[in-house]
Design a protein around this motif. Structure first.
Motif, PDB file in Angstrom:
ATOM      1  N   ILE A  94       0.845  -1.196   0.000  1.00 47.54           N
ATOM      2  CA  ILE A  94       0.000   0.000   0.000  1.00 47.54           C
ATOM      3  C   ILE A  94       0.882   1.248   0.000  1.00 47.54           C
ATOM      4  O   ILE A  94       1.818   1.360   0.797  1.00 47.54           O
ATOM      5  N   ILE A  95       0.602   2.163  -0.926  1.00 49.61           N
ATOM      6  CA  ILE A  95       1.254   3.479  -0.875  1.00 49.61           C
ATOM      7  C   ILE A  95       0.303   4.342  -0.056  1.00 49.61           C
ATOM      8  O   ILE A  95      -0.759   4.745  -0.514  1.00 49.61           O
ATOM      9  N   GLY A  96       0.696   4.595   1.198  1.00 46.12           N
ATOM     10  CA  GLY A  96      -0.276   5.041   2.198  1.00 46.12           C
ATOM     11  C   GLY A  96      -0.580   6.526   2.226  1.00 46.12           C
ATOM     12  O   GLY A  96      -1.526   6.944   2.905  1.00 46.12           O
ATOM     13  N   GLY A  97       0.211   7.334   1.521  1.00 46.47           N
ATOM     14  CA  GLY A  97      -0.043   8.777   1.567  1.00 46.47           C
ATOM     15  C   GLY A  97       1.246   9.548   1.569  1.00 46.47           C
ATOM     16  O   GLY A  97       2.278   9.062   1.087  1.00 46.47           O
ATOM     17  N   PHE A  98       1.198  10.736   2.129  1.00 48.91           N
ATOM     18  CA  PHE A  98       2.363  11.627   2.100  1.00 48.91           C
ATOM     19  C   PHE A  98       2.739  12.036   3.526  1.00 48.91           C
ATOM     20  O   PHE A  98       1.886  12.492   4.294  1.00 48.91           O
ATOM     21  N   ASP A  99       4.008  11.863   3.848  1.00 51.03           N
ATOM     22  CA  ASP A  99       4.546  12.215   5.167  1.00 51.03           C
ATOM     23  C   ASP A  99       4.675  13.744   5.256  1.00 51.03           C
ATOM     24  O   ASP A  99       5.554  14.335   4.625  1.00 51.03           O
ATOM     25  N   LEU A 100       3.795  14.359   6.034  1.00 46.48           N
ATOM     26  CA  LEU A 100       3.743  15.826   6.054  1.00 46.48           C
ATOM     27  C   LEU A 100       4.935  16.475   6.750  1.00 46.48           C
ATOM     28  O   LEU A 100       5.079  17.700   6.695  1.00 46.48           O
ATOM     29  N   SER A 101       5.786  15.668   7.385  1.00 42.79           N
ATOM     30  CA  SER A 101       6.964  16.296   8.000  1.00 42.79           C
ATOM     31  C   SER A 101       7.907  16.844   6.929  1.00 42.79           C
ATOM     32  O   SER A 101       8.731  17.699   7.205  1.00 42.79           O
ATOM     33  N   SER A 102       7.771  16.375   5.675  1.00 37.70           N
ATOM     34  CA  SER A 102       8.614  16.980   4.633  1.00 37.70           C
ATOM     35  C   SER A 102       8.143  18.393   4.282  1.00 37.70           C
ATOM     36  O   SER A 102       8.898  19.159   3.699  1.00 37.70           O
ATOM     37  N   TRP A 103       6.888  18.727   4.592  1.00 40.52           N
ATOM     38  CA  TRP A 103       6.427  20.109   4.390  1.00 40.52           C
ATOM     39  C   TRP A 103       6.514  20.920   5.688  1.00 40.52           C
ATOM     40  O   TRP A 103       6.924  22.066   5.673  1.00 40.52           O
ATOM     41  N   TYR A 104       6.061  20.274   6.766  1.00 40.74           N
ATOM     42  CA  TYR A 104       5.976  20.965   8.054  1.00 40.74           C
ATOM     43  C   TYR A 104       6.784  20.131   9.062  1.00 40.74           C
ATOM     44  O   TYR A 104       6.251  19.183   9.650  1.00 40.74           O
ATOM     45  N   PRO A 105       8.070  20.440   9.249  1.00 40.12           N
ATOM     46  CA  PRO A 105       8.980  19.562   9.997  1.00 40.12           C
ATOM     47  C   PRO A 105       8.490  19.203  11.411  1.00 40.12           C
ATOM     48  O   PRO A 105       8.813  18.128  11.910  1.00 40.12           O
TER      49      PRO A 105
END
Lengths: 460, 498
Positions: A410-421
């Motif tokens: 499963i490609i589960g989504g996007f890790d938002l820490s790459s935008w908002y650390p």
């Protein structure tokens, strides 16, 4: 390669017409001091079938979204590109043409782009549109530059543009590169804890050159407050709204709530994701902004017989005429991909557009409701209305969760820490019309399993 | 005449889709955000859409239709396998935010393309991020700007361009916030070193120039120009629009350039698509490399923990240099164009030089044949070379000024006349320094016979009386289009009744 060179083997025949004996004589104008004399250290030439075999081996090693269950979006969205789009786009008359400088033999593309402009105007609720810019980020950046040119002279806050603090860093970076030359200062507008724009804080943008916000915003939230924004910032401050264009099948079009410029990633209409390019950027605006618009614009005209004919118009904005005073440096754009968008939109019609938007919204809301029942997860923006995506807060790092999900196919989504650390545990889950109920249930089951394992492991 | 908006479909007809996976009545949206007026798009069946766009395509001229000698644009044949490759799910259905282990194959192709472009241009580092030539120019100028700033030389805010430059050069410099100084060319259309010397100084950020220049002439004094600019502390920028004229014969690196862009849609055959997409990677010498935008691909030997590698040797990673200017497009650039151009380059491999040779051979042959045919018909006085020169590179210019003076027919009239012979017209009125200019670029993928036919047609057009030429074209889908009318009576979308 021989098969790409029709005059291969006939060089001497052509050279003798020129009174020459060898190809080298055609390059005697290059001084010896700068001549490259060696053989290029590159591989052996290949036939078509050898190239295709290598391409299949290399690209076949990639993991295509279609091979997995995928919830990855974050600006590019899985869609169904109708078969006719992929077939008609390969008509050589479209594929192998260039910018229609000679309108008499380019009526096909000119009319198609004029129709594209109409489709985009109707979609966004604005009066003019161009034939595309590179992508959503350059559309936003060009819009900010246009707003600056229009409003700076009378602006109370000179050279200032306000941008939503949620704008993804990669998009913000494009905006900064494009705006720094004009001396524009980018300031950010804060959001409330429920994800909506802080309208009280937005009052500070009144009198600036422009404001850039997105609807849905980068967290997938549809923000009802944005319909009041134009009134807050005032007539002399441009309201620029970035959209996911399919949402406008059910969501109010920004033209109706005062947007002066609407931009967006056109990709969900007609284009595969293609690793982020070529895709196309949408750019539409009010009449007052027309002469500051970047890029090509097609106008309807007449030919010498008085019959309807189309041609490029308002070219005096453009680099080939205006040079360093042009509204933008753009020349080659994304016409062919915009044509794919036009074909898709033509097939959908108004009801098809509504259905497509409803499918995206329904899938997103169903997934949100489903994941909302998992006790080990939190939904930071639970009360909001979402399109395509929403945030879940995990009991551990999103990066680790994504690795686990990947191991489960499963490609589960996007890790938002790459935008908002600071948001280590935030996962942006994207759900489109292409996701089934079964896929959502599968994601829910794996998220529940991973979360409870993390909590147990952490001794909670 | 087919019109997309002239549709008669009944409400509710149209494209079938699966039902939403949740009952639509359960989907909630606050009232203020509900769209009140639907987009007034047409209602069409699939057959109508297919027929409309097929009909439109028949009213469009492409390389597949015929000879397309549009100078500066390099309208060469586009190998069809490249389209097949671009349709593979490993590129079409790939998301740039997927983990590196999902993208190793694409990254290997990126790495190979970075290397190939660096080798062919004599540069040290290449980024594939810019999505068009103009964006490549802008990106490189941004890198140069930050390089000067890093040295505390913020005052370097002038970019020098010859008056024969592509319009994108000054526009890209201006977009970066730099002032443009245009220097006049010599009377024969070449770089004027004295003019250059008179403008360089402490405020010089860069010089932007293409070689061969836009007249198709190789600037033999390019090394001296580089020395003049460098000794003033400026950088040399190579506009790669004409790279197909020199590939394998010299490199921008050998000529003294610090940065270069490549048009993958010109030299490397990404189809032009009626105006785009393109791709405009840039290459730089090592002192500029740390300013490049991501993504760059690096590789390292594979470790036992790597899963998803394409072979047993290398692991590929995305890389952003420490002082990167950031992004100019949000994603990885036009990856689909990079893949097509990779497939094109692989066909030639180390024989890419043959592509250059045939492009230059065809240009010189066509130029010769045009003069020869004109002499045979006694109309050699109706035009002259844009610049007196023995040989040209991949393109050449002709001035139609004599024709205009002798019988009042312009370069545009000749262009329209050529359309009636089934050819796309050359670029007209560019470069600006050649009066009544026609700029002809045949490319390497045209047969000798096509070139012969074009030369004969060109000369036939010159023999037509001015009145007839003013009325051309007559065999095209529409007659001559009134561009002034279009600008004075703006109609930028279909008028839909409210």
């Amino acid at each position: 390669m021989v098969d790409q060179l029709p005059n291969y083997g006939r060089e001497s025949e052509m050279l003798s017409a020129l009174g020459m004996n060898s190809i080298d004589e055609l390059f005697t104008d290059i001084p010896a001091a700068v001549r490259y004399d060696g053989r290029l250290p590159l591989p052996e030439p290949q036939s078509e079938e050898e190239v295709l075999r290598d391409a299949r081996r290399l690209l076949g090693a990639n993991v295509a979204l279609s091979q997995r269950v995928s919830f990855l979006g974050a600006g590019l969205y899985r869609n169904h590109v109708p078969a006719l789009v992929l077939q008609l786009i390969r008509r050589g008359e479209f594929l192998t043409a260039y910018t229609p400088y000679q309108p008499e033999v380019s009526q096909g593309m000119l009319q198609a782009m004029w129709e594209f402009q109409t489709l985009i105007c109707e979609l966004t609720g604005l009066s003019v549109a161009n034939v595309s810019v590179y992508d959503g980020s350059t559309a936003a950046a060009e819009a900010i530059n246009a707003a600056h040119r229009i409003h700076n002279r009378k602006a109370e806050q000179k050279d200032i543009i306000y941008v939503s603090e949620l704008t993804p860093p990669s998009r913000m970076s494009v905006i900064r590169n494009y705006s720094q030359g004009g001396g524009i200062e980018i300031r950010t507008l804060p959001h409330n804890s429920d994800g909506t724009l802080d309208l009280a804080a937005a009052e500070q943008a009144a009198g600036a050159c422009g404001v850039y916000v997105e609807q849905p915003n980068p967290l997938g939230l549809l923000d009802g407050g944005l319909v009041q924004l134009k009134e807050i910032i005032g007539e002399n401050t441009a309201l620029i709204v970035g959209v996911q264009p399919t949402s406008l099948g059910i969501v109010e079009c920004p033209g109706e709530y005062g947007a002066d410029i609407v931009v967006g990633e056109g990709q969900p209409f007609g284009s595969p994701i293609t690793c982020g390019g070529p895709i196309y950027g949408i750019f539409a605006c009010r009449d007052a902004y027309l002469r500051q618009m970047p890029g090509r614009i097609v106008g309807r005209s007449i030919d010498v017989h008085g019959e309807v004919a189309y041609c490029l118009t308002l070219s005096t904005r453009e680099q080939h005429i205006r040079r360093h005073r042009a509204t933008s440096n753009i020349c080659t754009n994304e016409t062919l991909i915009a044509l794919m968008g036009a074909m898709h939109m033509s097939l959908l019609g108004p009801e098809g557009l509504h259905t497509l938007a409803m499918r995206n919204m329904a899938a997103c809301q169903l997934a949100k409701a489903k994941l909302g029942t998992i006790e080990t997860l939190a939904l930071p923006h639970l009360s909001g209305h979402h399109y395509n995506e929403f945030v879940i807060e995990l009991p551990g790092p999103a990066a680790e969760c994504l690795d686990y999900l990947d191991s489960q196919g499963i490609i589960g989504g996007f890790d938002l820490s790459s935008w908002y650390p600071q948001r280590k545990n935030w996962l942006l889950v994207s759900v489109t019309d292409q996701n089934s109920k079964a896929e959502i249930n599968l994601l829910a089951a794996h998220l529940a399993a991973w979360s409870s394992a993390i909590i147990k492991g952490a001794g909670v | 005449m087919s019109n997309l908006f002239d549709s008669h479909g009944a409400p509710g007809s149209g494209w079938s889709q699966p039902a939403p996976i949740m009952d639509a009545t359960q989907v909630s949206l606050p009232a203020e955000l509900v769209r009140k007026k639907p987009a007034r798009w047409p209602r069409l069946s699939e057959s109508e859409v297919v027929r409309h766009y097929t009909w439109l395509s028949t009213r469009n001229f492409g390389i597949d239709t015929g000879f397309y000698p549009l100078g500066s644009c390099t309208m060469k044949h586009n190998p069809r396998v490249n389209e097949t490759i671009a349709d593979l799910p490993g590129i079409a259905d790939l998301h740039p935010l997927q983990p590196e282990r999902h993208q190793q194959g694409l990254m290997a192709i990126f790495h190979e393309m970075q290397n190939m472009l660096a080798i062919c241009s004599g540069m040290d580092e290449v980024t594939l991020q810019p999505v068009a030539g103009a964006q490549g120019e802008f990106t490189a100028i941004r890198c140069i700007q930050e390089y000067h700033r890093s040295l505390g030389q913020d005052g370097r805010d002038k970019v020098i361009v010859p008056d024969s430059a592509h319009g994108t050069n000054p526009a890209s410099a201006a977009l970066a916030g730099l002032a443009v100084i245009e220097i006049p060319s010599t009377t024969d259309g070449r770089l004027d070193l004295d003019a250059l010397r008179s403008v360089v100084g402490e405020d010089t950020a860069a010089m932007m120039i293409t070689n061969p220049n836009t007249l198709g002439i190789f600037e033999a004094e390019i090394s001296q120009a580089a020395e003049i600019v460098h000794s003033a502390g400026g950088q040399m920028y190579y506009d790669g629009a004409n790279f197909n004229a020199i590939l394998g014969k010299t490199t921008p690196g050998l000529m003294g350039f610090d940065a270069v862009h490549y048009n993958l849609h010109k030299t490397f055959s990404q189809p032009h698509g009626g105006g785009g997409p393109g791709s405009g990677p840039i290459g730089v010498k090592s002192h500029l490399a740390e300013f490049l935008p991501s993504p760059l691909v690096k590789r390292r030997p594979i470790l036992s923990t790597d899963t998803g590698a394409i072979d047993e040797q290398w692991w590929y990673t995305w890389y952003e240099p420490s002082k990167s200017i950031g992004k100019v497009q949000q994603w990885h650039g036009n990856a689909g164009a990079v893949v097509r151009s990779w497939a094109f380059f692989r066909r030639y491999g180390h024989t890419l030089e043959q592509m250059t040779e045939h492009a230059v051979l065809n240009a010189n042959y066509l130029r010769h044949r045009i003069h020869q045919c004109a002499e045979e018909q006694g109309v050699e006085g109706e035009f002259k070379d844009g610049s007196p020169t023995g040989i040209v590179k991949h393109e050449f210019t002709l001035s139609m000024l004599p024709l205009k003076e002798s019988k009042g027919a312009s370069a545009m009239d000749v262009a329209k006349g050529l359309l009636d012979h089934g050819f796309m017209a050359p670029t007209v009125y560019f470069p600006l320094i050649v009066p009544e200019c026609m700029m002809v670029e045949p490319t390497e993928t045209e047969t000798k016979e096509t070139l012969d036919d074009f030369a004969e047609a060109f000369v036939k057009v010159l023999q037509v009386d001015a009145e007839t030429l003013h009325a051309a074209p007559t065999s095209t889908p529409v007659g001559r289009v009134d561009e002034v009318y279009a600008a004075r009576n703006l109609c930028l979308r279909h008028p839909i009744d409210d």
